[in-house]
Motif scaffolding. Structure first.
Motif, PDB file in Angstrom:
ATOM      1  N   ASN A  14       0.844  -1.192   0.000  1.00 16.02           N
ATOM      2  CA  ASN A  14       0.000   0.000   0.000  1.00 16.02           C
ATOM      3  C   ASN A  14       0.880   1.242   0.000  1.00 16.02           C
ATOM      4  OD1 ASN A  14      -2.751  -1.393   0.643  1.00 16.02           O
ATOM      5  ND2 ASN A  14      -1.360  -2.154   2.225  1.00 16.02           N
ATOM      6  N   LEU A  15       0.325   2.330  -0.508  1.00 17.34           N
ATOM      7  CA  LEU A  15       1.044   3.600  -0.588  1.00 17.34           C
ATOM      8  C   LEU A  15       0.238   4.702   0.083  1.00 17.34           C
ATOM      9  CD1 LEU A  15       2.090   3.699  -4.365  1.00 17.34           C
ATOM     10  CD2 LEU A  15       3.546   3.054  -2.431  1.00 17.34           C
ATOM     11  N   VAL A  16       0.954   5.725   0.547  1.00 13.06           N
ATOM     12  CA  VAL A  16       0.292   6.960   0.954  1.00 13.06           C
ATOM     13  C   VAL A  16       1.091   8.116   0.368  1.00 13.06           C
ATOM     14  CG1 VAL A  16       1.502   6.978   3.189  1.00 13.06           C
ATOM     15  CG2 VAL A  16      -0.550   8.374   2.852  1.00 13.06           C
ATOM     16  N   LEU A  17       0.399   8.980  -0.342  1.00 13.14           N
ATOM     17  CA  LEU A  17       1.040  10.111  -1.004  1.00 13.14           C
ATOM     18  C   LEU A  17       0.793  11.368  -0.179  1.00 13.14           C
ATOM     19  CD1 LEU A  17      -0.017   9.377  -4.704  1.00 13.14           C
ATOM     20  CD2 LEU A  17       1.979   8.552  -3.451  1.00 13.14           C
ATOM     21  N   HIS A  54     -12.238   7.171   3.319  1.00  8.85           N
ATOM     22  CA  HIS A  54     -11.056   6.755   4.068  1.00  8.85           C
ATOM     23  C   HIS A  54      -9.769   7.207   3.390  1.00  8.85           C
ATOM     24  CE1 HIS A  54     -14.198   3.946   5.519  1.00  8.85           C
ATOM     25  NE2 HIS A  54     -13.576   4.113   6.674  1.00  8.85           N
ATOM     26  N   TYR A  55      -9.871   8.198   2.503  1.00  7.39           N
ATOM     27  CA  TYR A  55      -8.721   8.828   1.844  1.00  7.39           C
ATOM     28  C   TYR A  55      -8.024   7.892   0.858  1.00  7.39           C
ATOM     29  CZ  TYR A  55      -9.694  12.053   5.586  1.00  7.39           C
ATOM     30  OH  TYR A  55     -10.337  12.916   6.425  1.00  7.39           O
ATOM     31  N   ARG A  56      -8.787   6.969   0.278  1.00 11.66           N
ATOM     32  CA  ARG A  56      -8.245   6.027  -0.700  1.00 11.66           C
ATOM     33  C   ARG A  56      -8.628   6.453  -2.110  1.00 11.66           C
ATOM     34  NH1 ARG A  56     -10.812   0.888   2.452  1.00 11.66           N
ATOM     35  NH2 ARG A  56     -12.638   2.183   1.944  1.00 11.66           N
ATOM     36  N   LEU A  57      -7.655   6.421  -3.019  1.00 10.94           N
ATOM     37  CA  LEU A  57      -7.977   6.629  -4.419  1.00 10.94           C
ATOM     38  C   LEU A  57      -8.887   5.503  -4.897  1.00 10.94           C
ATOM     39  CD1 LEU A  57      -4.622   7.716  -6.146  1.00 10.94           C
ATOM     40  CD2 LEU A  57      -6.465   9.169  -5.290  1.00 10.94           C
ATOM     41  N   ASP A  58      -9.831   5.853  -5.741  1.00  8.14           N
ATOM     42  CA  ASP A  58     -10.726   4.863  -6.335  1.00  8.14           C
ATOM     43  C   ASP A  58      -9.997   4.226  -7.524  1.00  8.14           C
ATOM     44  OD1 ASP A  58     -12.791   3.350  -7.282  1.00  8.14           O
ATOM     45  OD2 ASP A  58     -14.162   5.026  -7.665  1.00  8.14           O
ATOM     46  N   LEU A  59      -9.553   2.991  -7.333  1.00  3.66           N
ATOM     47  CA  LEU A  59      -8.788   2.286  -8.353  1.00  3.66           C
ATOM     48  C   LEU A  59      -9.597   1.126  -8.925  1.00  3.66           C
ATOM     49  CD1 LEU A  59      -5.345   2.038  -6.489  1.00  3.66           C
ATOM     50  CD2 LEU A  59      -6.092   3.816  -8.087  1.00  3.66           C
ATOM     51  N   ALA A  60      -9.259   0.757 -10.143  1.00  2.00           N
ATOM     52  CA  ALA A  60      -9.914  -0.386 -10.776  1.00  2.00           C
ATOM     53  C   ALA A  60      -9.610  -1.658  -9.987  1.00  2.00           C
ATOM     54  CB  ALA A  60      -9.430  -0.527 -12.218  1.00  2.00           C
ATOM     55  N   PRO A  61     -10.506  -2.664 -10.034  1.00  2.00           N
ATOM     56  CA  PRO A  61     -10.323  -3.900  -9.255  1.00  2.00           C
ATOM     57  C   PRO A  61      -9.037  -4.648  -9.579  1.00  2.00           C
ATOM     58  CG  PRO A  61     -12.566  -3.755 -10.099  1.00  2.00           C
ATOM     59  CD  PRO A  61     -11.795  -2.647 -10.749  1.00  2.00           C
ATOM     60  N   ALA A  62      -8.429  -4.385 -10.732  1.00  2.00           N
ATOM     61  CA  ALA A  62      -7.191  -5.082 -11.090  1.00  2.00           C
ATOM     62  C   ALA A  62      -6.061  -4.777 -10.118  1.00  2.00           C
ATOM     63  CB  ALA A  62      -6.773  -4.700 -12.507  1.00  2.00           C
ATOM     64  N   VAL A  63      -6.170  -3.678  -9.373  1.00  3.12           N
ATOM     65  CA  VAL A  63      -5.146  -3.299  -8.387  1.00  3.12           C
ATOM     66  C   VAL A  63      -5.678  -3.630  -7.004  1.00  3.12           C
ATOM     67  CG1 VAL A  63      -3.786  -1.413  -7.434  1.00  3.12           C
ATOM     68  CG2 VAL A  63      -4.303  -1.463  -9.879  1.00  3.12           C
ATOM     69  N   VAL A 123      -3.942   3.052  -2.526  1.00  2.00           N
ATOM     70  CA  VAL A 123      -3.194   4.304  -2.534  1.00  2.00           C
ATOM     71  C   VAL A 123      -3.984   5.328  -1.736  1.00  2.00           C
ATOM     72  CG1 VAL A 123      -2.190   6.148  -3.916  1.00  2.00           C
ATOM     73  CG2 VAL A 123      -2.178   3.803  -4.791  1.00  2.00           C
ATOM     74  N   TYR A 124      -3.441   5.726  -0.604  1.00  4.99           N
ATOM     75  CA  TYR A 124      -4.041   6.783   0.214  1.00  4.99           C
ATOM     76  C   TYR A 124      -3.436   8.128  -0.187  1.00  4.99           C
ATOM     77  CZ  TYR A 124      -5.487   2.937   3.307  1.00  4.99           C
ATOM     78  OH  TYR A 124      -6.037   1.785   3.816  1.00  4.99           O
ATOM     79  N   VAL A 125      -4.200   9.192   0.028  1.00  5.25           N
ATOM     80  CA  VAL A 125      -3.686  10.538  -0.249  1.00  5.25           C
ATOM     81  C   VAL A 125      -3.881  11.419   0.973  1.00  5.25           C
ATOM     82  CG1 VAL A 125      -4.005  10.418  -2.745  1.00  5.25           C
ATOM     83  CG2 VAL A 125      -5.877  11.260  -1.314  1.00  5.25           C
ATOM     84  N   GLN A 126      -2.943  12.332   1.162  1.00 10.64           N
ATOM     85  CA  GLN A 126      -3.015  13.299   2.251  1.00 10.64           C
ATOM     86  C   GLN A 126      -2.815  14.694   1.672  1.00 10.64           C
ATOM     87  OE1 GLN A 126      -2.536  12.288   6.155  1.00 10.64           O
ATOM     88  NE2 GLN A 126      -0.661  11.091   5.846  1.00 10.64           N
ATOM     89  N   ASN A 127      -3.750  15.585   1.991  1.00 11.85           N
ATOM     90  CA  ASN A 127      -3.714  16.965   1.516  1.00 11.85           C
ATOM     91  C   ASN A 127      -3.729  17.024  -0.007  1.00 11.85           C
ATOM     92  OD1 ASN A 127      -3.702  19.715   1.550  1.00 11.85           O
ATOM     93  ND2 ASN A 127      -1.584  19.951   2.226  1.00 11.85           N
ATOM     94  N   ALA A 128      -4.455  16.111  -0.620  1.00 12.60           N
ATOM     95  CA  ALA A 128      -4.681  16.156  -2.066  1.00 12.60           C
ATOM     96  C   ALA A 128      -6.149  15.908  -2.350  1.00 12.60           C
ATOM     97  CB  ALA A 128      -3.820  15.098  -2.764  1.00 12.60           C
ATOM     98  N   GLU A 129      -6.980  16.123  -1.332  1.00 11.65           N
ATOM     99  CA  GLU A 129      -8.388  15.718  -1.434  1.00 11.65           C
ATOM    100  C   GLU A 129      -9.348  16.842  -1.059  1.00 11.65           C
ATOM    101  OE1 GLU A 129      -7.230  15.223   2.813  1.00 11.65           O
ATOM    102  OE2 GLU A 129      -6.254  14.852   0.899  1.00 11.65           O
TER     103      GLU A 129
END
Length: 468
Positions: free
Chosen positions: A159-162, A381-390, A394-400
């Motif tokens: 998992n990532l957080v940007l 929950h601050y998660r990017l909406d990604l296609a099911p293939a992933v 990916v969480y984001v902070q101060n980009a939402e």
């Protein structure tokens, strides 16, 4: 745990080490079995170093540190920092609710130096989804003290957080002035580095009326001779307006309001953001009072200070006049008139914009779902909406801000957002969060935990009435 074994991918990798990801790192550190690492291209933690003007304070209380509003017992609280600095009693007697900006910067740097797993001098170049191993591949370049590349590396994370933060914004009309350096044109982010050069100019213009613009104007005003200030302060806002700082007004910076805002339709959210500028783009009452007091003091001899403060003004075009002068072409919205202003130096207090995620996530672009305006969708929950293939997150902070509202960059919500991310990541309530945080009920249909609480209240009331 903060370091992953070579054969084991990280549970969470953070890109960027500003207050948001530093908060997340501090709250993640005590959680057992969680492997994390954090990457930042700068040599160390610094929080707006160009704006640490003497005497300036945070616009949020000291309780809005990296951890306290979620875990007051954390080793990484501001009060624990003061204890280690042997400054608790001086802070107690100072009766400060808002700490100096320089002190907040020093506190965050103290936290960053105590946390393992923070990798400064690491510039993340690209991120890709590795479907075979169900991890994100993170390619980075190691930098030396001069910012030159010394080697490359790769990390793997489930998992990532940007948390790559914001960057200074320069309006289109003023960009041509920044191309040469014969006379100073400085964004407010770099003010202190160029302060002496600015003060050497015969005339200085500050553009922008947020808190930074006000603090810089006040600092320049105090440094100029009485009667020879030679200053101008311009803003497109209709007034040098005070920040909305009433207690109920501040409830717009609560998790309750964030949930309410996130549940609104996209066009409604965009319209609201444009109207709420006085909640977060205006000026602290104390700073406005200090500016007026200084101007009044300089008028005691009978003459007005040589300072022009004009709201409602837009810079239409700008150009250089010789080596050491600029000419600004101004439009006044309410009068419908035009004018010109010659000045010898410019401070652009024109704010910041969220750094775009797209350059970093180029390889993920096909799987990122976007809204009608082409912006990434971000869930509650601050998660990017990604296609099911992933399968990774990916969480984001101060980009939402477009999905979560004006509280996105606010320091008072940093710890709560970090806890929300960690609870989501682990699938457990590692940090219990309050069901209700505001006296205000935003909207007629409460959302999230607040909805459950208020629905229970309505049901109990109806049952009580029926039994009568």
């Amino acid at each position: 745990m903060t370091h992953a074994e070579p054969s084991r991918p990280l549970d969470l990798a953070g890109i960027g080490i500003g207050p948001a990801n530093l908060s997340l790192a501090a709250l993640a550190h005590p959680l057992p079995g969680l492997a994390t690492a954090w990457y930042e291209r700068r040599p160390g933690f610094h929080w707006h170093p160009g704006l640490l003007i003497e005497g300036t304070t945070l616009q949020v209380p000291f309780l809005a540190d990296l951890v306290t509003l979620v875990d007051p017992t954390s080793d990484y609280s501001f009060l624990n920092y003061l204890r280690h600095q042997q400054r608790l009693f001086p802070f107690y007697f100072a009766e400060r609710f808002h700490s100096p900006r320089a002190e907040y910067d020093a506190y965050c740097r103290w936290v960053s130096e105590r946390l393992p797993g923070l990798h400064f001098h690491h510039h993340v170049e690209a991120i890709r989804w590795n479907a075979e191993h169900a991890v994100f591949d993170i390619d980075f370049t190691r930098l030396d003290e001069d910012g030159e590349a010394t080697g490359v590396g790769r990390a793997h994370a489930r998992n990532l957080v940007l948390g790559i933060g914001t960057e200074p914004h320069i309006p289109e009309a003023l960009r041509p002035l920044t191309e040469t350096a014969t006379a100073p044109v400085v964004h407010s982010a770099d003010y202190l580095d160029h302060r002496e050069r600015l003060l050497a100019a015969d005339h200085i213009t500050v553009i922008g009326s947020g808190q930074s613009g006000a603090e810089i104007f006040l600092d320049l005003l105090r440094a100029r001779p009485v009667g020879a200030e030679r200053l101008a302060w311009l803003t497109r806002s209709p007034a040098f307006a005070p920040m909305e700082y009433s207690k109920l007004g501040l409830e717009h910076f609560t998790p309750d309001y964030t949930r309410y805002f996130h549940a609104l339709a996209e066009p409604v959210r965009d319209e609201l953001l444009a109207k709420q500028w006085q909640l977060y783009k205006a000026i602290d009452h104390g700073t406005l009072a200090a500016i007026h007091d200084e101007l009044y003091r300089r008028s005691l001899g009978g003459a007005w200070p040589d300072a022009v403060l004009t709201p409602g003004v837009t810079v239409r075009t700008a150009g250089r006049m010789g080596t050491h002068q600029f000419e600004l072409h101004l439009d006044h919205a309410e009068q419908g008139g035009r004018s010109r202003l010659n000045t010898g130096a410019l401070v652009l207090a024109t704010g910041y914009r969220e750094r775009p995620l797209d350059p970093l996530l180029t390889a993920l672009d096909p799987v990122i779902r976007r809204d009608e305006s082409g912006r990434p969708r971000v869930d509650a929950h601050y998660r990017l909406d990604l296609a099911p293939a992933v399968s990774g997150t990916v969480y984001v902070q101060n980009a939402e801000r477009h999905t979560h509202g004006i509280g996105a960059p606010d320091l008072g919500l940093v710890a709560h957002r970090s806890a929300t991310i960690l609870n989501s990541l682990t699938g457990e309530e590692r940090y219990p969060l309050p069901e209700r945080t505001a006296f205000t009920t935003f909207g007629l249909r409460p959302t999230g935990a607040r909805a459950v609480v208020e629905q229970r209240f309505v049901t109990e009331e109806v049952g009580h009435i029926t039994s009568r």
